[in-house]
Design a protein around this motif. Sequence first.
Motif, mmCIF file in Angstrom:
data_model
loop_
_atom_site.group_PDB
_atom_site.id
_atom_site.type_symbol
_atom_site.label_atom_id
_atom_site.label_comp_id
_atom_site.label_asym_id
_atom_site.label_seq_id
_atom_site.Cartn_x
_atom_site.Cartn_y
_atom_site.Cartn_z
ATOM 1 N N GLN A 131 0.825 -1.202 0.000
ATOM 2 C CA GLN A 131 0.000 0.000 0.000
ATOM 3 C C GLN A 131 0.866 1.262 0.000
ATOM 4 N N ALA A 132 1.908 1.270 0.829
ATOM 5 C CA ALA A 132 2.805 2.427 0.888
ATOM 6 C C ALA A 132 3.494 2.654 -0.453
ATOM 7 N N TYR A 133 3.982 1.564 -1.052
ATOM 8 C CA TYR A 133 4.651 1.646 -2.350
ATOM 9 C C TYR A 133 3.704 2.201 -3.408
ATOM 10 N N GLU A 134 2.482 1.700 -3.429
ATOM 11 C CA GLU A 134 1.513 2.157 -4.425
ATOM 12 C C GLU A 134 1.124 3.612 -4.195
ATOM 13 N N GLY A 135 1.037 4.020 -2.935
ATOM 14 C CA GLY A 135 0.772 5.428 -2.642
ATOM 15 C C GLY A 135 1.890 6.321 -3.143
ATOM 16 N N GLY A 136 3.122 5.875 -2.959
ATOM 17 C CA GLY A 136 4.264 6.621 -3.475
ATOM 18 C C GLY A 136 4.224 6.742 -4.978
ATOM 19 N N GLY A 286 8.406 3.683 -4.290
ATOM 20 C CA GLY A 286 7.322 3.952 -5.229
ATOM 21 C C GLY A 286 7.337 5.382 -5.737
ATOM 22 N N TYR A 287 7.562 6.316 -4.826
ATOM 23 C CA TYR A 287 7.569 7.732 -5.207
ATOM 24 C C TYR A 287 8.687 8.044 -6.188
ATOM 25 N N LEU A 288 9.895 7.624 -5.865
ATOM 26 C CA LEU A 288 11.038 7.952 -6.725
ATOM 27 C C LEU A 288 10.996 7.191 -8.047
ATOM 28 N N LYS A 289 10.355 6.055 -8.076
ATOM 29 C CA LYS A 289 10.208 5.327 -9.344
ATOM 30 C C LYS A 289 9.541 6.214 -10.387
#
Length: 374
Positions: A131-136, A286-289
């Motif tokens: 969930q955190a990764y997808e939010g990022g 996720g965000y930096l991706k």
Amino acid sequence: MQSSKNIDEVVSHFKCDADVSSYKPYGSGHINDTFFLKNVSFGGSDYLLQRINHRIFTNVERLTENMRRVTEHLKSKMKEYGNGDPLKEVMTLIPTDSGQFFYKDSVGDYWRMFYFLSDTKSYDVVETEKQAYEGGKAFGKFQAMLSDIPAGEMFEVIPDFHNIQKRLQHLDEAVANNAGGRVASVGAELEIVAKYASSMQYFQQPEQVATLPKRVIHNDTKFNNVLLNSNDEAQCVIDLETVMDGYVAYDFGDAIRTIVNTTTEDEVDLSKIQLNLSLFNAYVQGYLKEASRFLTDAEVNSLMKGALLLPYMQAVRFLTDHINGDKYFKIKFEGHNLQRAKAQFQLVKILDANAAAMQETILKEMNSLQHSAY
């Protein structure tokens, strides 16, 4: 609760097939009132009807134009690059019979309507690294797709929204006026404000103003403003009324504020407030991706400054509202804003103690992405 007569009047002015009798409150927002309505046409999209708090958002027409421009820009980007489904991944405003995207009712309230995105969910507390990764990814992609809108073209919905100097000034004014008669009981919180006040003005320093670019950002990236699908994959960023110019670190900071905290933003037991660093790491990945393709080095170096600033600023805002007598944020009980402020100050303390290591995580992930690109 709105009367059915009032809702009927409002809905009749939107180009929709809403079943007025089906309306019910929806969501947990602090500012606006949102209602869910069914579509009378079988298989048609349902709706979200939202009453805009025009005491806070005083220029509804310009705010709505911001939202219209941003949603159209996002949909255009998705179509251009074949990167997503515009109907499912971007909020769609529904016009009124006059062609506007808001309606002012007979009692002076302002309303807007969206298509409801079915089979989605949001979380007030992040439960998994996925969930955190997808939010990022969601917020990183959102910023990336808007990064080619020049600064200065969006209406400033709330002037100085993330200007901590202004927020501290508002707190000083609240203390001086003491409208709610509560200043005597918040001495400990005011001491915390004073302790961090100087270091929190990083984004107002001349060097940062000169090197950090202003961009079109969301400005309210708490995690429940990302809708996930049934597989916990990011689908849509919502609540776009504060989209305007700002620093990317503001969005990063507010997301981290609501993701890494192991409990709710108004937790009464401060000992429960800890950092979930695995969720932080996942969000950063996720965000930096998505965001690494446009971020400057100066912006990357500012991200943890935003992560420290946003819970501090939110605490200052909650404390100010408490002192003023709870005029801005919705509360569930007397003292709710003070409880929120205490929880956010505790989060600031823990983030401050871990900031250096968290910034190192950001730099390592950025370096890894840059090397993998070659």
